[in-house]
Design a protein around this motif. Structure first.
Motif, PDB file in Angstrom:
ATOM      1  N   SER A  24     -33.012  17.056 -39.730  1.00  0.00           N
ATOM      2  CA  SER A  24     -34.595  17.131 -39.500  1.00  0.00           C
ATOM      3  C   SER A  24     -34.547  16.720 -38.018  1.00  0.00           C
ATOM      4  O   SER A  24     -33.744  16.471 -37.164  1.00  0.00           O
ATOM      5  CB  SER A  24     -35.114  15.987 -40.231  1.00  0.00           C
ATOM      6  OG  SER A  24     -34.685  14.634 -40.181  1.00  0.00           O
ATOM      7  N   PHE A  25     -35.806  16.862 -37.480  1.00  0.00           N
ATOM      8  CA  PHE A  25     -35.990  16.536 -36.084  1.00  0.00           C
ATOM      9  C   PHE A  25     -37.020  15.497 -36.010  1.00  0.00           C
ATOM     10  O   PHE A  25     -38.013  15.634 -36.495  1.00  0.00           O
ATOM     11  CB  PHE A  25     -36.301  17.815 -35.139  1.00  0.00           C
ATOM     12  CG  PHE A  25     -35.396  18.613 -34.698  1.00  0.00           C
ATOM     13  CD1 PHE A  25     -34.611  19.431 -35.212  1.00  0.00           C
ATOM     14  CD2 PHE A  25     -34.864  18.141 -33.373  1.00  0.00           C
ATOM     15  CE1 PHE A  25     -33.481  20.225 -34.804  1.00  0.00           C
ATOM     16  CE2 PHE A  25     -33.784  19.070 -32.765  1.00  0.00           C
ATOM     17  CZ  PHE A  25     -33.173  20.124 -33.709  1.00  0.00           C
ATOM     18  N   ASP A  26     -37.114  14.818 -35.019  1.00  0.00           N
ATOM     19  CA  ASP A  26     -38.008  13.918 -34.372  1.00  0.00           C
ATOM     20  C   ASP A  26     -38.168  14.068 -32.992  1.00  0.00           C
ATOM     21  O   ASP A  26     -37.441  13.303 -32.425  1.00  0.00           O
ATOM     22  CB  ASP A  26     -37.368  12.310 -34.845  1.00  0.00           C
ATOM     23  CG  ASP A  26     -38.705  11.263 -34.385  1.00  0.00           C
ATOM     24  OD1 ASP A  26     -39.685  11.719 -33.899  1.00  0.00           O
ATOM     25  OD2 ASP A  26     -38.149  10.112 -34.627  1.00  0.00           O
ATOM     26  N   GLY A  27     -39.079  14.985 -32.697  1.00  0.00           N
ATOM     27  CA  GLY A  27     -39.290  15.539 -31.292  1.00  0.00           C
ATOM     28  C   GLY A  27     -37.917  15.742 -30.817  1.00  0.00           C
ATOM     29  O   GLY A  27     -37.291  16.757 -31.553  1.00  0.00           O
ATOM     30  N   PRO A  28     -37.563  15.629 -29.720  1.00  0.00           N
ATOM     31  CA  PRO A  28     -36.181  15.986 -29.231  1.00  0.00           C
ATOM     32  C   PRO A  28     -34.878  15.569 -29.900  1.00  0.00           C
ATOM     33  O   PRO A  28     -33.715  15.939 -29.469  1.00  0.00           O
ATOM     34  CB  PRO A  28     -36.271  15.437 -27.780  1.00  0.00           C
ATOM     35  CG  PRO A  28     -36.894  14.304 -27.947  1.00  0.00           C
ATOM     36  CD  PRO A  28     -37.845  14.437 -28.979  1.00  0.00           C
ATOM     37  N   LEU A  29     -35.105  14.668 -30.937  1.00  0.00           N
ATOM     38  CA  LEU A  29     -33.921  14.099 -31.387  1.00  0.00           C
ATOM     39  C   LEU A  29     -33.644  14.726 -32.863  1.00  0.00           C
ATOM     40  O   LEU A  29     -34.498  14.639 -33.857  1.00  0.00           O
ATOM     41  CB  LEU A  29     -34.039  12.460 -31.583  1.00  0.00           C
ATOM     42  CG  LEU A  29     -33.001  11.871 -32.445  1.00  0.00           C
ATOM     43  CD1 LEU A  29     -31.939  11.731 -31.567  1.00  0.00           C
ATOM     44  CD2 LEU A  29     -33.547  10.242 -32.728  1.00  0.00           C
ATOM     45  N   ALA A  30     -32.458  15.296 -32.975  1.00  0.00           N
ATOM     46  CA  ALA A  30     -31.923  15.817 -34.066  1.00  0.00           C
ATOM     47  C   ALA A  30     -31.399  14.672 -35.021  1.00  0.00           C
ATOM     48  O   ALA A  30     -30.854  13.789 -34.312  1.00  0.00           O
ATOM     49  CB  ALA A  30     -30.833  16.827 -33.882  1.00  0.00           C
ATOM     50  N   VAL A  31     -31.823  14.537 -36.336  1.00  0.00           N
ATOM     51  CA  VAL A  31     -31.237  13.666 -37.292  1.00  0.00           C
ATOM     52  C   VAL A  31     -30.617  14.220 -38.395  1.00  0.00           C
ATOM     53  O   VAL A  31     -31.210  14.893 -39.076  1.00  0.00           O
ATOM     54  CB  VAL A  31     -32.397  12.487 -37.658  1.00  0.00           C
ATOM     55  CG1 VAL A  31     -31.947  11.345 -38.567  1.00  0.00           C
ATOM     56  CG2 VAL A  31     -33.206  11.940 -36.688  1.00  0.00           C
ATOM     57  N   PRO A  61     -27.965  23.417 -30.020  1.00  0.00           N
ATOM     58  CA  PRO A  61     -27.971  22.062 -29.799  1.00  0.00           C
ATOM     59  C   PRO A  61     -28.784  21.165 -29.416  1.00  0.00           C
ATOM     60  O   PRO A  61     -30.074  21.879 -28.362  1.00  0.00           O
ATOM     61  CB  PRO A  61     -26.820  22.305 -28.209  1.00  0.00           C
ATOM     62  CG  PRO A  61     -27.163  23.651 -27.944  1.00  0.00           C
ATOM     63  CD  PRO A  61     -27.419  24.560 -28.943  1.00  0.00           C
ATOM     64  N   PRO A  62     -29.243  20.294 -29.879  1.00  0.00           N
ATOM     65  CA  PRO A  62     -30.327  19.236 -29.419  1.00  0.00           C
ATOM     66  C   PRO A  62     -30.382  18.816 -28.318  1.00  0.00           C
ATOM     67  O   PRO A  62     -29.228  18.714 -27.725  1.00  0.00           O
ATOM     68  CB  PRO A  62     -30.515  18.433 -30.867  1.00  0.00           C
ATOM     69  CG  PRO A  62     -28.814  18.380 -31.227  1.00  0.00           C
ATOM     70  CD  PRO A  62     -28.517  19.944 -30.952  1.00  0.00           C
ATOM     71  N   ARG A  63     -31.278  17.742 -28.079  1.00  0.00           N
ATOM     72  CA  ARG A  63     -31.111  17.003 -26.731  1.00  0.00           C
ATOM     73  C   ARG A  63     -30.253  15.679 -27.041  1.00  0.00           C
ATOM     74  O   ARG A  63     -29.728  15.119 -26.116  1.00  0.00           O
ATOM     75  CB  ARG A  63     -32.279  16.701 -26.381  1.00  0.00           C
ATOM     76  CG  ARG A  63     -32.932  17.716 -25.941  1.00  0.00           C
ATOM     77  CD  ARG A  63     -34.639  17.280 -25.144  1.00  0.00           C
ATOM     78  NE  ARG A  63     -34.207  16.322 -23.972  1.00  0.00           N
ATOM     79  CZ  ARG A  63     -34.243  16.851 -22.635  1.00  0.00           C
ATOM     80  NH1 ARG A  63     -34.245  18.413 -22.407  1.00  0.00           N
ATOM     81  NH2 ARG A  63     -34.174  15.959 -21.817  1.00  0.00           N
ATOM     82  N   ALA A  64     -30.186  15.372 -28.250  1.00  0.00           N
ATOM     83  CA  ALA A  64     -29.254  14.119 -28.702  1.00  0.00           C
ATOM     84  C   ALA A  64     -29.113  14.229 -30.366  1.00  0.00           C
ATOM     85  O   ALA A  64     -30.198  14.900 -31.023  1.00  0.00           O
ATOM     86  CB  ALA A  64     -29.784  12.798 -28.243  1.00  0.00           C
ATOM     87  N   LEU A  65     -28.281  13.803 -30.926  1.00  0.00           N
ATOM     88  CA  LEU A  65     -28.082  13.755 -32.404  1.00  0.00           C
ATOM     89  C   LEU A  65     -27.713  12.308 -32.797  1.00  0.00           C
ATOM     90  O   LEU A  65     -26.995  11.511 -32.513  1.00  0.00           O
ATOM     91  CB  LEU A  65     -26.835  14.640 -32.629  1.00  0.00           C
ATOM     92  CG  LEU A  65     -26.346  14.601 -34.284  1.00  0.00           C
ATOM     93  CD1 LEU A  65     -27.649  15.314 -35.042  1.00  0.00           C
ATOM     94  CD2 LEU A  65     -25.131  15.367 -34.294  1.00  0.00           C
ATOM     95  N   LEU A  66     -28.681  11.906 -33.958  1.00  0.00           N
ATOM     96  CA  LEU A  66     -28.350  10.805 -34.750  1.00  0.00           C
ATOM     97  C   LEU A  66     -27.794  10.985 -35.924  1.00  0.00           C
ATOM     98  O   LEU A  66     -28.697  11.977 -36.857  1.00  0.00           O
ATOM     99  CB  LEU A  66     -29.750   9.965 -34.862  1.00  0.00           C
ATOM    100  CG  LEU A  66     -29.704   8.566 -35.696  1.00  0.00           C
ATOM    101  CD1 LEU A  66     -28.785   7.773 -34.952  1.00  0.00           C
ATOM    102  CD2 LEU A  66     -31.215   8.050 -35.730  1.00  0.00           C
ATOM    103  N   PRO A 109     -22.478  19.514 -26.953  1.00  0.00           N
ATOM    104  CA  PRO A 109     -23.092  19.032 -25.367  1.00  0.00           C
ATOM    105  C   PRO A 109     -23.907  18.121 -25.386  1.00  0.00           C
ATOM    106  O   PRO A 109     -24.125  17.568 -24.098  1.00  0.00           O
ATOM    107  CB  PRO A 109     -23.417  20.548 -24.865  1.00  0.00           C
ATOM    108  CG  PRO A 109     -24.126  20.993 -26.005  1.00  0.00           C
ATOM    109  CD  PRO A 109     -23.261  20.905 -27.239  1.00  0.00           C
ATOM    110  N   CYS A 110     -24.582  17.698 -26.334  1.00  0.00           N
ATOM    111  CA  CYS A 110     -25.567  16.465 -26.185  1.00  0.00           C
ATOM    112  C   CYS A 110     -24.846  15.163 -26.853  1.00  0.00           C
ATOM    113  O   CYS A 110     -23.892  14.941 -27.399  1.00  0.00           O
ATOM    114  CB  CYS A 110     -26.467  16.794 -27.248  1.00  0.00           C
ATOM    115  SG  CYS A 110     -26.196  16.910 -29.061  1.00  0.00           S
ATOM    116  N   PRO A 111     -25.433  13.845 -26.370  1.00  0.00           N
ATOM    117  CA  PRO A 111     -25.144  12.571 -26.841  1.00  0.00           C
ATOM    118  C   PRO A 111     -25.015  12.592 -28.476  1.00  0.00           C
ATOM    119  O   PRO A 111     -26.260  13.118 -29.038  1.00  0.00           O
ATOM    120  CB  PRO A 111     -25.971  11.550 -26.413  1.00  0.00           C
ATOM    121  CG  PRO A 111     -26.460  12.410 -25.015  1.00  0.00           C
ATOM    122  CD  PRO A 111     -26.727  13.690 -25.540  1.00  0.00           C
ATOM    123  N   THR A 112     -23.974  12.068 -29.112  1.00  0.00           N
ATOM    124  CA  THR A 112     -24.042  11.856 -30.399  1.00  0.00           C
ATOM    125  C   THR A 112     -23.770  10.352 -30.960  1.00  0.00           C
ATOM    126  O   THR A 112     -23.203   9.584 -30.241  1.00  0.00           O
ATOM    127  CB  THR A 112     -23.088  12.567 -31.034  1.00  0.00           C
ATOM    128  OG1 THR A 112     -21.808  12.343 -30.603  1.00  0.00           O
ATOM    129  CG2 THR A 112     -23.269  14.025 -30.836  1.00  0.00           C
TER     130      THR A 112
END
Length: 275
Positions: A24-31, A61-66, A109-112
């Motif tokens: 799922s996505f929370d704004g720019p953050l993929a979860v 690729p998202p901006r970051a992944l949690l 390429p994003c922070p994970t």
């Protein structure tokens, strides 16, 4: 904070009905959420969902992944029936495929960020070690317990643990097969931040969201330099640094941030857009 948008339908990877892994996505953050309680076992369905999800994230690729999990535990690890099947045929190909998934996650390429609120064993721990940052509650426990079935961690966890904590620590954790508290692994440099359980979900998301709002292309460049250090040492990183930094210097994010710094000082609030 925007509401999470489910991406397991047509807009996202085809993970099936009631998948054990949800994107799922929370704004720019993929979860990515592991969601097959009570044990969140890594069976073949779960592993296939990881492959599909990482393939999709590689293309988008998202901006970051949690990465987090629902339930009492993060995961009790790999389904042992898989090992029973592989003892007869197909082991080498199977583990090569799992390592492909791990490498794809590592090369995003994003922070994970991996958020461990409880027990995190074998496959889940190995995926955590692939991420840029490992967050945990103070009471979380981790283990690579393959010795109990006379096996070895085979999704890249052993070598990545050694890279973080050193060879002797990695040997200790794997050869004893014990559970290790997050506080111990924080001392070893394996866990990057500890939070209290009551606020863990919110704090882990805030940690990842801060990264998602950061200079995405600069973060990607940081990961490329660190990959060069991993693969070839400082000399290799020095060889690629000018090319990587030159590319970042041409981005609009960098130009806007420099202008904001000059006009407002180091505490400027610049919104980054680069992917």
């Amino acid at each position: 904070m925007t509401a999470a948008r489910d991406l397991t339908g047509p807009a996202g990877p085809p993970l099936g009905d009631a998948p054990p892994l949800r994107l799922s996505f929370d704004g720019p953050l993929a979860v990515l959420t592991i969601d097959r309680p009570p044990e969140n076992v890594f069976d073949r369905t779960m592993l296939d969902c990881w492959r599909r999800a990482t393939d999709w994230l590689t293309r988008n690729p998202p901006r970051a992944l949690l990465i987090n999990a629902h339930g009492r535990v993060v995961s009790t690890g790999l389904d042992v029936t898989i090992l029973d099947e592989l003892s007869r045929h197909g082991a080498e190909r199977f583990w090569a495929e799992q390592l492909g998934t791990v490498r794809a996650l590592e090369e995003l390429p994003c922070p994970t960020v991996f958020a461990a609120h409880g027990l995190t064993l074998t496959a889940a721990f190995e995926i955590a070690l692939t991420c840029d940052f490992v967050l945990a509650t103070r009471t979380a426990r981790f283990g690579l317990v393959e010795r109990r079935v006379a096996f070895v961690p085979s999704m890249g966890g052993l070598q990545r643990l050694a890279a973080r904590a050193g060879r002797s620590r990695a040997a200790q954790l794997v050869m004893t097969g014990d559970f290790y508290r997050a506080s111990t692994l924080a001392d070893w440099g394996v866990v990057d931040a500890l939070f209290d359980p009551a606020a863990f979900a919110d704090q882990a998301r805030a940690y990842a969201m801060r990264l998602a709002h950061g200079p995405t292309r600069a973060h990607a460049a940081t990961k490329r330099v660190l990959a060069a250090v991993r693969d070839g040492g400082v000399a290799e990183a020095d060889a690629v640094q000018p090319r990587i930094s030159g590319a970042v210097a041409r981005t609009e994010d960098h130009h806007r941030a420099v202008r904001a710094f000059l006009a407002q000082g180091p505490l400027h609030e610049t919104v980054y857009f680069g992917r």
